[in-house]
Structures are given as C-alpha cells and as structure tokens.
Design a protein around this motif. Structure first.
Motif, PDB file in Angstrom:
ATOM      1  N   SER A   1       7.207 -19.329  31.922  1.00  0.00           N
ATOM      2  CA  SER A   1       6.865 -18.479  30.534  1.00  0.00           C
ATOM      3  C   SER A   1       5.252 -18.521  30.521  1.00  0.00           C
ATOM      4  O   SER A   1       4.793 -17.500  29.905  1.00  0.00           O
ATOM      5  CB  SER A   1       7.476 -19.054  29.479  1.00  0.00           C
ATOM      6  OG  SER A   1       7.069 -20.550  29.323  1.00  0.00           O
TER       7      SER A   1
ATOM      8  N   ILE B   1       3.337 -12.275  27.383  1.00  0.00           N
ATOM      9  CA  ILE B   1       2.494 -12.903  26.439  1.00  0.00           C
ATOM     10  C   ILE B   1       1.452 -12.027  25.899  1.00  0.00           C
ATOM     11  O   ILE B   1       1.174 -11.773  24.849  1.00  0.00           O
ATOM     12  CB  ILE B   1       1.495 -13.870  27.458  1.00  0.00           C
ATOM     13  CG1 ILE B   1       2.515 -15.280  27.728  1.00  0.00           C
ATOM     14  CG2 ILE B   1       0.421 -14.387  26.482  1.00  0.00           C
ATOM     15  CD1 ILE B   1       1.787 -16.126  28.635  1.00  0.00           C
TER      16      ILE B   1
ATOM     17  N   SER C   1       9.281 -16.933  25.881  1.00  0.00           N
ATOM     18  CA  SER C   1       8.062 -16.940  25.343  1.00  0.00           C
ATOM     19  C   SER C   1       7.333 -18.211  25.521  1.00  0.00           C
ATOM     20  O   SER C   1       7.892 -19.279  25.110  1.00  0.00           O
ATOM     21  CB  SER C   1       8.147 -16.624  23.667  1.00  0.00           C
ATOM     22  OG  SER C   1       6.997 -17.086  23.070  1.00  0.00           O
ATOM     23  N   TYR C   2       5.935 -18.202  25.821  1.00  0.00           N
ATOM     24  CA  TYR C   2       5.240 -19.336  26.107  1.00  0.00           C
ATOM     25  C   TYR C   2       4.925 -19.995  24.886  1.00  0.00           C
ATOM     26  O   TYR C   2       5.166 -21.423  24.909  1.00  0.00           O
ATOM     27  CB  TYR C   2       4.062 -18.975  26.875  1.00  0.00           C
ATOM     28  CG  TYR C   2       3.052 -20.096  27.484  1.00  0.00           C
ATOM     29  CD1 TYR C   2       3.679 -21.179  28.011  1.00  0.00           C
ATOM     30  CD2 TYR C   2       1.739 -19.820  27.294  1.00  0.00           C
ATOM     31  CE1 TYR C   2       2.852 -22.113  28.420  1.00  0.00           C
ATOM     32  CE2 TYR C   2       0.686 -20.913  27.799  1.00  0.00           C
ATOM     33  CZ  TYR C   2       1.557 -21.943  28.477  1.00  0.00           C
ATOM     34  OH  TYR C   2       0.524 -23.078  28.671  1.00  0.00           O
ATOM     35  N   ALA C   3       4.414 -19.336  24.125  1.00  0.00           N
ATOM     36  CA  ALA C   3       4.245 -20.047  22.693  1.00  0.00           C
ATOM     37  C   ALA C   3       5.291 -20.511  21.998  1.00  0.00           C
ATOM     38  O   ALA C   3       5.220 -21.670  21.517  1.00  0.00           O
ATOM     39  CB  ALA C   3       3.575 -18.862  21.751  1.00  0.00           C
TER      40      ALA C   3
ATOM     41  N   TYR D   1      -2.196 -20.178  24.013  1.00  0.00           N
ATOM     42  CA  TYR D   1      -1.069 -19.761  24.356  1.00  0.00           C
ATOM     43  C   TYR D   1      -0.552 -18.437  23.716  1.00  0.00           C
ATOM     44  O   TYR D   1       0.499 -17.764  24.175  1.00  0.00           O
ATOM     45  CB  TYR D   1       0.185 -20.615  23.759  1.00  0.00           C
ATOM     46  CG  TYR D   1      -0.460 -22.147  24.015  1.00  0.00           C
ATOM     47  CD1 TYR D   1      -0.555 -22.960  25.050  1.00  0.00           C
ATOM     48  CD2 TYR D   1      -0.748 -22.989  22.649  1.00  0.00           C
ATOM     49  CE1 TYR D   1      -1.154 -23.991  24.901  1.00  0.00           C
ATOM     50  CE2 TYR D   1      -1.038 -24.284  22.442  1.00  0.00           C
ATOM     51  CZ  TYR D   1      -1.240 -24.851  23.859  1.00  0.00           C
ATOM     52  OH  TYR D   1      -1.981 -25.879  23.743  1.00  0.00           O
TER      53      TYR D   1
ATOM     54  N   ALA E   1       4.027 -13.821  18.989  1.00  0.00           N
ATOM     55  CA  ALA E   1       4.745 -14.898  19.473  1.00  0.00           C
ATOM     56  C   ALA E   1       4.720 -15.960  18.468  1.00  0.00           C
ATOM     57  O   ALA E   1       5.509 -16.979  18.592  1.00  0.00           O
ATOM     58  CB  ALA E   1       3.876 -15.386  20.691  1.00  0.00           C
TER      59      ALA E   1
ATOM     60  N   SER F   1      -2.191 -13.984  23.538  1.00  0.00           N
ATOM     61  CA  SER F   1      -2.706 -13.113  24.367  1.00  0.00           C
ATOM     62  C   SER F   1      -4.160 -13.282  24.750  1.00  0.00           C
ATOM     63  O   SER F   1      -4.851 -14.018  24.122  1.00  0.00           O
ATOM     64  CB  SER F   1      -2.510 -11.561  23.741  1.00  0.00           C
ATOM     65  OG  SER F   1      -2.896 -11.724  22.360  1.00  0.00           O
TER      66      SER F   1
ATOM     67  N   THR G   1       2.348 -13.420  32.021  1.00  0.00           N
ATOM     68  CA  THR G   1       1.306 -12.724  31.317  1.00  0.00           C
ATOM     69  C   THR G   1       1.658 -11.292  30.481  1.00  0.00           C
ATOM     70  O   THR G   1       0.883 -10.949  29.701  1.00  0.00           O
ATOM     71  CB  THR G   1      -0.149 -12.667  32.154  1.00  0.00           C
ATOM     72  OG1 THR G   1       0.209 -11.849  33.295  1.00  0.00           O
ATOM     73  CG2 THR G   1      -0.733 -13.938  32.405  1.00  0.00           C
TER      74      THR G   1
END
Length: 680
Positions: free
Chosen positions: A111, A118, A437-439, A320, A125, A322, A115
């Motif tokens: 995640s 993201i 989702s990274y966030a 975390y 996010a 864009s 990118t």
C-alpha cells in the motif's frame, strides 16, 4: 536515552561487536581497523579530539541531500534497510494467510508503494475523519472530535496516555501532558533571533495556509486563527528545562478536580470519547496548559477550532497522502526545519513508517533470520561488568554518606537489563492491514497503538514489554521500571567483522557509550530521584543531595559555555541528564576495560595503546556531522548535546584522557584538574 540518529536501523549482527574477550590482533590491518581508518592526523587530540578521531571519515563522507545529518548510524542503516526491504518484498509476494504477520507486513508495504492509488485517493484517503470535522457545530463537538482524532494519532490539544504512576510504579494510570503545538516547542513561537523568526514566519504565512488550501480550505483568516490558537497554547506550555523536573510535572488529582480546573471541559463526559471508562483520578503534568486550553475554547470561535482540527489532521497524515501534501510537508519539516535538500526514496520512507507502527511485528521476522539467541549472553556479560565497576565507584565515593550509598547500591543491583530482543512479543492480531489504502493502514496502525496503550489502564505493569524494537539503533533507561533496554542493533559497527574488533574498542563503543551511559541515567539529576522500585521518592540524605547538586552544577556551567551556532549555546540545564550519563558511562567503561587481558598486556595496535583505542572507540559511537538547520533545532528542542560535544566535553573531565594523549595546559580541551567534573 542514547540518541545517535533519527533513523531506525535494524541489527543483522553480522558485523556486531563481540562482547566476550576478543584476542588482540597486533597485525590488524589499518584499513580494517574501525578506529584507525577514521583518524585525521592533521588535528591535534588536545585541540579537538572529536575531529582527530573522526575527521578523516567526515572529510570523505559529505551529508547526502536526503539527510539532515550523516554518521555511523546512517551507514549501518543503509545496509540493514536493504535486509528489511527483502523481508517486505518477500512478504508482499508470499500470498500469506489473511491475519498472519507476513500478510500484514506485505500488504502494508504494498500500500505504501502503490503511488497510483495514493494519488487517486488524494485527500479522500482521510475522508472519514475530515467529515467528522466538517460536521462540527458546537464547542462540545470540538471536544468530541478532538478526542476522536486523538485516538487515531492526530496531534490535537489533548495530550493523554496511560503510564506508570511515578510515585507508585506498580500502577498504570491515566496521564495528561501539554500538547497542541505544530512547531517543535514553545520557544519557536516566542524567540526573536533571525533563524527562529524565519522558521515561524514560514510556518504561519506559508506552510499552514498551503496545507489548508490543499485540503480544501482556502481561507487566510482560518490559517491565521490556527497559528493564533497554537501561540496561545504555547504561552502556557513549559520549556525544555521546566519539563525535566519530575516533581513539578506530577499533579495527581480526582477527575472532579480536573473538571473544576477546566470548567468548560466536562471530563466525565469526554473520557469515554477517548475510550477511557471508569477513571477516578488522573496525573496532570502541566495544569496551567489545560487552564489555558479551557480559556481558549471560549476565546476562539467554532469556525476557528474547526480550522485548527483540520490542520492537525492534515499535518499528521500529510506524509501518507498524495504528492502535493507530501511535498509541502517535506518542504517545511524536512528543508526549513532540518536543512534536507531531498526526500529519501519512497521505499525507505515506507519502511520507516512501518517500523514506527508495527516495528515489533517486523522485528519478529527480522531476528528470526538475522539474530541468533546465543548472542544475548555476550551483551548480558558486559552489562554485569559495568554494574561491577559502578559498585566499586559508589563504595569509593568520598562525598556520599554510607546511608545513601547503601540505597544507591540497592538500586544499582535492582536494575533490570533487557538485551537484544523481547522474550515476549506483542500480539498484533487486532491490527487490520490491507492493500486498499496506505493512509488507512497508517490510521489503523495508530489506532491500534492507542488502544494497546489505554487498555493498560488499571492493569499490572508488564515488565516483559519493550518500549523499543530490536532493529532500533538506540537504547534507554526507564526510571519507573528501573531497567535499561539495549536493542540488538545498538551494538553494531559498520563493515567490521566481530573478530576484528578488540576489547578496547568494544568497551569504548558499547560499554561506555551505551551500557554505562544508560545505567548512569538511573543516577543522573532526574533518575536519582526514583528509588530501587521505580518510585519518585526522596531516598538521599539532604546533605548528599546538596553535594550532588553542587557537582552537577559544575557540569551545567561547563556546557553552558559551549557555543554551537551564531548566538546559540548548549543549554547546560536541559542537557544535564544526558551529560551526566555520558561522563558516567566513560569512567565506568574505562574501569571495566582495565580488568581485561588487553588492557593488562598493554600491546599497541597500529601504534595505538589500549587506552587510546578505548577513547577512540567511544568517539566512534558519535561519528558523524549535522547540517546547521538541524543543529539549531536540536539546541532548542533536544535534551542531548551535539555529538561532537558528547565526546570533547566529557573527555575534558577524565584524567586518563590527558595522560593517554599527552594533553597539556594551554590546549583547547584542557580543563584545570580542580575544575574537572567528577560525579560518579
């Protein structure tokens, strides 16, 4: 605490120092000698020992653009990050069962590297917490949403956490500390020197407005309100020195009294919003901060507080989100505050985030592959060598009474060492990680950490728990537990095999710089106020306490005299605990080394005597250099002195250093014998 670098690094221990006796290799090649190869012979030891010991390396190793400092920790870290990267990439491809450690590590890394997703998500996010902020309509909503944001790791005006009661160390209690600022500490809001003023103006006039605009709030009035609120909170916040007095930062009270202290905040209603139920008493570190917060809630409008909470959320999660958020966040925190010219590669940033959120989970896989259990004993043996040296020092003190000596020895004997890695690992079963989702993964990780902390309330203290991961290049002392934590990574010397590290260097680099340093923290100006069971309790006689304070003041005065940048001097009072620990570690490490075969044989290696190599080994632990921006930030915010002064300053107080390197009166590092500080 011993801090060498802001990076985490993990320990492969393929190049770790052996702490058992190592045969002296008189024919050790100069190119492989971990101390000889760094020397700068153009510098006289008595002029600037740090540069004499490390200047050769510093000349050849400029600070890379992505870093605010560069030193031994970074060098080790570059190699070890690659090993962590392999673990993550293998986990990413493993198709591991859902809920397994491997799945969580692999999906988190995926995640963070994804990118495309993201960028596509952007501010959405963190849409859920943003919606909570947008729906605020009243001051009570402000408090409720601030509580919610606190549970997901946003840095709000609520500074809560569960920890040991300083005066009853077997109890885990709810504690409140000052919080709510966006700049590093209160000094940044009020100091008028050119450097701090430039940072403050950038923060208020460019950074906050830009980040709010990116989040969808293009309102100069709102941005100004955010800074004004923070400045009001800063006015009642304590400075670095004031925060170091454990008695003055301890105010235990019933929740009802806290309610009276802050009439606009009903804590009985708010605590459940923080996930805290059935709380009868709290410890408030800085009551005046919460009094000011209470006033600020009435002074500023709901719209102002909505902007403030939006800012806290966005700034806490910018790394975390864009690219536009991430780049502006780095421009200010990385470049303006720290002087870095470019970001680390993304994979390194993701690893750093992962390590901060689930480092012990990662550590389980790491030590399984790279750190054999048998290595622990070597480090435990050196702890006992330092403990034995400390006993002798206490027994021989000419300024301490027998009554206090007896209690000091009891405390020393009770210090518990945690070495290498935990015997019990944390359970990450409840942590949810996916590739969506990274966030969101970061949010889940922060919430998991928050929940893990508050669930300790009212439960017995878990003495098996570690507060650091095995792959951390650092160490610390806990006064409430009366224990030292020595992660595996702390013992590494980059690029040198175990067999090539002699005891002289090992005792300087490990015993003095780390083990002796951390044990001495139990007897520094703060640690000495806690007894053998970890309770904040007066156990010194008044006369002994006064004698200690007189000696400690000599060290305060010594460090106050060191100018670092422009008009910036070291704050001798703020850094006193670390400076005492450095000096104590050196004299203890040296006396422990004197019992080894290498010291007794007295043979030279590459023209250096055993004692010279001991001092050079200690200096190796602080190998590195720092950008001016980061150095200025350190002086204002850190209780640690700059690395070069952690070598030069305490060495100037150690008689054996003068003998070993022929330091003479008139040399810059000379201090008259009667002015040299001797505490432990």
């Amino acid at each position: 605490m011993k801090i060498k670098t802001n990076l985490f690094i993990a320990s492969g221990l393929l190049s770790a120092v052996l702490l058992t006796s190592v045969p002296v290799k008189a024919q050790l090649k100069k190119a492989n000698d971990p101390v000889y190869q760094n020397l700068d012979p153009s510098v006289k030891p008595g002029d600037n020992f740090f540069m004499y010991a490390n200047g050769g390396w510093i000349k050849k190793n400029p600070i890379p653009n992505a870093y605010s400092s560069w030193g031994i920790g970074n060098v080790v870290g570059e190699d070890l990050r690659e090993r962590l990267r392999k673990i993550n990439e293998d986990a990413e491809k493993a198709n591991a069962p859902k809920g397994s450690n491997t799945q969580k590590i692999g999906d988190f890394y995926y995640s963070g590297m994804d990118t495309l997703t993201i960028e596509k998500l952007g501010i959405n996010a963190i849409k859920t917490p943003l919606n909570r902020i947008d729906q605020i309509k009243s001051k009570q909503d402000v408090l409720d949403v601030a509580a919610y944001l606190t549970t997901i790791g946003a840095r709000t005006f609520i500074g809560s956490g569960v920890g040991q009661d300083a005066k009853n160390s077997v109890k885990m209690v709810l504690q409140f500390r000052q919080s709510g600022l966006g700049l590093p500490n209160r000094d940044y809001y009020y100091k008028t020197d050119a450097r701090t003023t430039r940072i403050r103006n950038d923060y208020a006039q460019q950074h906050i407005p830009t980040m709010l605009k990116l989040s969808g709030l293009n309102d100069a009035t709102a941005a100004n309100a955010v800074f004004t609120i923070e400045k009001a909170l800063a006015d009642s916040s304590r400075n670095l020195v004031a925060l170091r007095d454990p008695y003055k930062n301890y105010h235990k009270m019933p929740v009802a009294k806290l309610n009276r202290l802050t009439p606009n905040i009903n804590w009985v209603n708010l605590l459940p919003k923080l996930g805290l139920n059935a709380v009868d008493s709290v410890i408030v570190g800085q009551p005046e901060y919460y009094v000011e917060l209470d006033k600020a809630l009435t002074q500023f409008s709901v719209a102002d507080w909505k902007a403030y909470l939006r800012w806290k959320l966005v700034s806490s999660y910018a790394s975390y989100l864009s690219k536009d958020f991430e780049q502006e966040n780095f421009r200010f925190t990385g470049t303006v505050l720290s002087g870095r010219k470019e970001q680390l590669p993304r994979w390194k940033r993701v690893l750093d985030t992962e390590n901060g959120l689930m480092g012990e989970l990662l550590g389980q896989l790491f030590v399984k592959e790279y750190f054999p259990a048998a290595s622990k004993k070597r480090y435990v043996d050196m702890v006992e060598a330092i403990r034995a040296a400390y006993r002798e020092h206490i027994e021989k003190l000419d300024w301490m009474s027998p009554e206090t000596k007896q209690k000091a020895l009891a405390k020393l004997n009770a210090i518990h060492p945690k070495v290498g890695y935990p015997d019990q690992w944390k359970d990450f079963f409840a942590l949810q990680v996916s590739r969506t989702s990274y966030a969101e993964n970061v949010l889940n990780g922060r919430h998991w950490q928050y929940e893990e902390n508050i669930h300790k309330l009212g439960k017995p203290v878990n003495h098996a728990e570690w507060n650091m991961t095995p792959q951390t290049y650092n160490a610390n002392y806990s006064p409430s537990n009366n224990e030292i934590t020595l992660p595996a990574a702390q013992f590494m010397i980059p690029g040198v095999k175990d067999a090539d590290v002699d005891d002289a260097v090992a005792y300087g680099y490990v015993a003095a710089s780390t083990i002796g340093h951390e044990i001495t923290h139990g007897f520094d100006d703060q640690g000495r106020q806690y007894d053998a069971k970890g309770n904040l309790k007066a156990w010194w006689t008044p006369v002994d306490s006064a004698k200690f304070t007189q000696r400690a003041q000599m060290l305060v005065d010594q460090f106050n005299g060191y100018k670092v940048l422009d008009s910036l001097h070291v704050n001798g009072k703020a850094t006193l605990g670390e400076n005492i620990a450095d000096l104590g570690g050196i004299v203890l490490g040296l006396d422990a080394f004197k019992k080894t075969a290498q010291y007794k044989e007295g043979k030279t290696i590459n023209g250096l005597t055993p004692v010279q190599r001991f001092f050079l080994g200690y200096a190796l632990g602080w190998l590195g250099h720092t950008r001016d921006e980061a150095l200025a930030n350190q002086i204002l915010t850190d209780v640690h002195s700059p690395g070069y002064l952690r070598v030069n300053a305490p060495f100037s107080d150690v008689d054996e250093f003068y003998t070993a390197f022929g330091i003479k009166k008139g040399d810059p590092m000379w201090i008259d014998p009667d002015k040299r500080v001797k505490i432990w």
